[in-house]
Design an enzyme around this catalytic site. Structure first.
Site, mmCIF file in Angstrom:
data_model
loop_
_atom_site.group_PDB
_atom_site.id
_atom_site.type_symbol
_atom_site.label_atom_id
_atom_site.label_comp_id
_atom_site.label_asym_id
_atom_site.label_seq_id
_atom_site.Cartn_x
_atom_site.Cartn_y
_atom_site.Cartn_z
ATOM 1 N N ASP A 154 93.523 62.009 102.854
ATOM 2 C CA ASP A 154 92.218 61.750 103.462
ATOM 3 C C ASP A 154 92.397 60.812 104.639
ATOM 4 O O ASP A 154 93.368 60.049 104.695
ATOM 5 C CB ASP A 154 91.255 61.106 102.463
ATOM 6 C CG ASP A 154 91.470 59.598 102.386
ATOM 7 O OD1 ASP A 154 90.688 58.850 103.015
ATOM 8 O OD2 ASP A 154 92.444 59.163 101.740
ATOM 9 N N GLN A 203 101.408 50.933 94.223
ATOM 10 C CA GLN A 203 101.598 50.013 95.346
ATOM 11 C C GLN A 203 103.060 49.545 95.373
ATOM 12 O O GLN A 203 103.895 50.051 94.637
ATOM 13 C CB GLN A 203 100.629 48.837 95.216
ATOM 14 C CG GLN A 203 99.163 49.189 95.414
ATOM 15 C CD GLN A 203 98.817 49.477 96.874
ATOM 16 O OE1 GLN A 203 99.634 49.302 97.777
ATOM 17 N NE2 GLN A 203 97.585 49.912 97.111
ATOM 18 N N ASP A 221 86.848 56.426 96.472
ATOM 19 C CA ASP A 221 87.861 55.373 96.386
ATOM 20 C C ASP A 221 87.279 54.209 95.588
ATOM 21 O O ASP A 221 86.117 54.233 95.192
ATOM 22 C CB ASP A 221 88.333 54.950 97.775
ATOM 23 C CG ASP A 221 87.218 54.382 98.639
ATOM 24 O OD1 ASP A 221 86.138 54.065 98.092
ATOM 25 O OD2 ASP A 221 87.423 54.240 99.849
#
Length: 382
Positions: free
Chosen positions: A271, A194, A96
């Site tokens: 994840d 986002q 990440d």
């Protein structure tokens, strides 16, 4: 169009949902999708060896840029030959960007500027600064197969104007990160969509990022306190905005029903620290729902944890023994419980892939949720 280091191959679409069966080809091997990725925050999945992870069939693991930057340092990892050699893992790794951790440490929104983010280290309190270029540089040093752009991850319930400004900044940061990427031939970079719960802002974010030709696309800003229904609604309108020929990754999601619902809506990768975190507290996922192995009712229970599971834990040890180990704070108990939970989610994804192949994913979901207890009043997330 860029020749990306990773490639997505679509094998089959499920007839009744948006689910898709595929595989992702990386410089360190190919893994099937949909896939759940165990999280190895500090270059290790807590209590698990790389060899054990391979026996699980996880195919790919995740490591954290922020934590590895601070300790042991990305330059040291590069000196070791990259993260794969450093941790003796020869299969794919995703990193990440560190953005999520950074925003949890920001003490004042004024410390988030166009240039980057100023915050304090969780280790020693010293002031640190991270921006798109630095996040990419760290990940280039780590040498992961799949990298993430540096994004701003605002909480789900924020005013529209704040989220709009955040989305626009994330798009500008994504372009800066793409320009800073030194290793496009052996590392694939994903953009992160986002926009909180606002459909038009998610659309704007997806439009901005897909115009930049990333190797894949992540859906961020979910699993941050919103309801399951709200998450599904965002996925309903977000995944159709993403290219069909590239991977789609839903970040930070690991509850079984959320995994299945994400797949139904066209997500390929997931994840979460959930399976190992709850395992260390003695909470276990089984085909018949959650088990809190600390409960007194398991003290004399000499049956396997999950009779439908063929993992090492369930084929060798009883509920009573697991309860004893967890109550005694024995490391072996943490290992056995972590192994089981990871095996459960990795194999859930294997079953989901078969359900896609058989075109019966909705029936699979209904059967699974009924057994797991999700259909009960006041059901828990995991």
């Amino acid at each position: 169009m860029t020749e990306h280091a990773i490639k997505y191959r679509l094998i089959k679409k499920e007839k009744h949902t948006g689910a898709r069966l595929g595989e992702i080809i990386t410089p360190h091997g190919t893994f099937p999708t949909p896939m759940f990725m165990p999280v190895g925050t500090q270059a290790t999945v807590k209590t698990m060896s790389p060899e054990e992870l391979k026996t699980l069939g996880s195919g790919i693991i995740l490591s954290n840029t922020y934590h590895l930057w601070l300790r042991p340092g990305d330059e040291l990892v590069a000196e070791a030959g990259g993260l794969h050699k450093f941790m003796n893992w020869d299969q794919p790794i995703l990193t990440d960007s560190g953005g999520f951790q950074v925003y949890s440490l920001v003490q004042n929104k004024k410390n988030i500027t166009e240039e980057g983010v100023k915050f304090k280290s969780h280790l020693d309190g010293r002031e640190l600064f991270l921006n798109p270029e630095k996040a990419i540089s760290i990940q280039n040093n780590l040498g992961s197969d799949i990298m993430m752009s540096f994004d701003e991850c605002p909480p789900f319930y924020q005013p529209y104007d704040y989220v709009k400004a955040s989305v626009e900044r994330t798009s500008r940061w994504a372009e800066r990160g793409l320009n800073a990427h030194r290793r496009p031939n052996d590392q694939g970079l994903f953009g992160i969509v986002q926009g909180a719960g606002f459909e038009d802002l998610r659309r704007q974010s997806a439009s901005d990022l897909t115009s930049m030709d990333f190797a894949g696309y992540s859906i961020g800003g979910l699993a941050v306190g919103e309801s399951h229904k709200e998450m599904n609604a965002v996925l309903d309108f977000t995944t159709p905005m993403l290219p069909e020929d590239k991977p789609r990754y839903l970040m930070g999601v690991g509850a079984p029903d959320s995994l299945i619902d994400g797949v139904i809506r066209g997500v390929d990768m997931f994840d979460c620290v959930l399976p190992t975190r709850i395992a260390r507290n003695g909470t276990l996922m089984t085909h018949f729902g959650r088990v809190n192995i600390r409960n007194a009712k398991y003290e004399h229970d000499f049956t396997p944890l999950d009779p439908m599971c063929d993992c090492y834990t369930c084929t060798n040890y009883t509920r009573a023994y697991l309860r004893h180990l967890i109550k005694a704070d024995e490391t072996f108990g943490l290992r056995l419980c972590s192994y089981h939970n990871l095996h459960f989610l990795v194999n859930l994804m294997k079953d989901v892939r078969q359900a896609i192949m058989d075109d019966n994913l909705l029936e699979f979901r209904e059967d699974f949720c009924e057994r797991y207890g999700y259909n009960q009043p006041n059901a828990k997330d995991f």
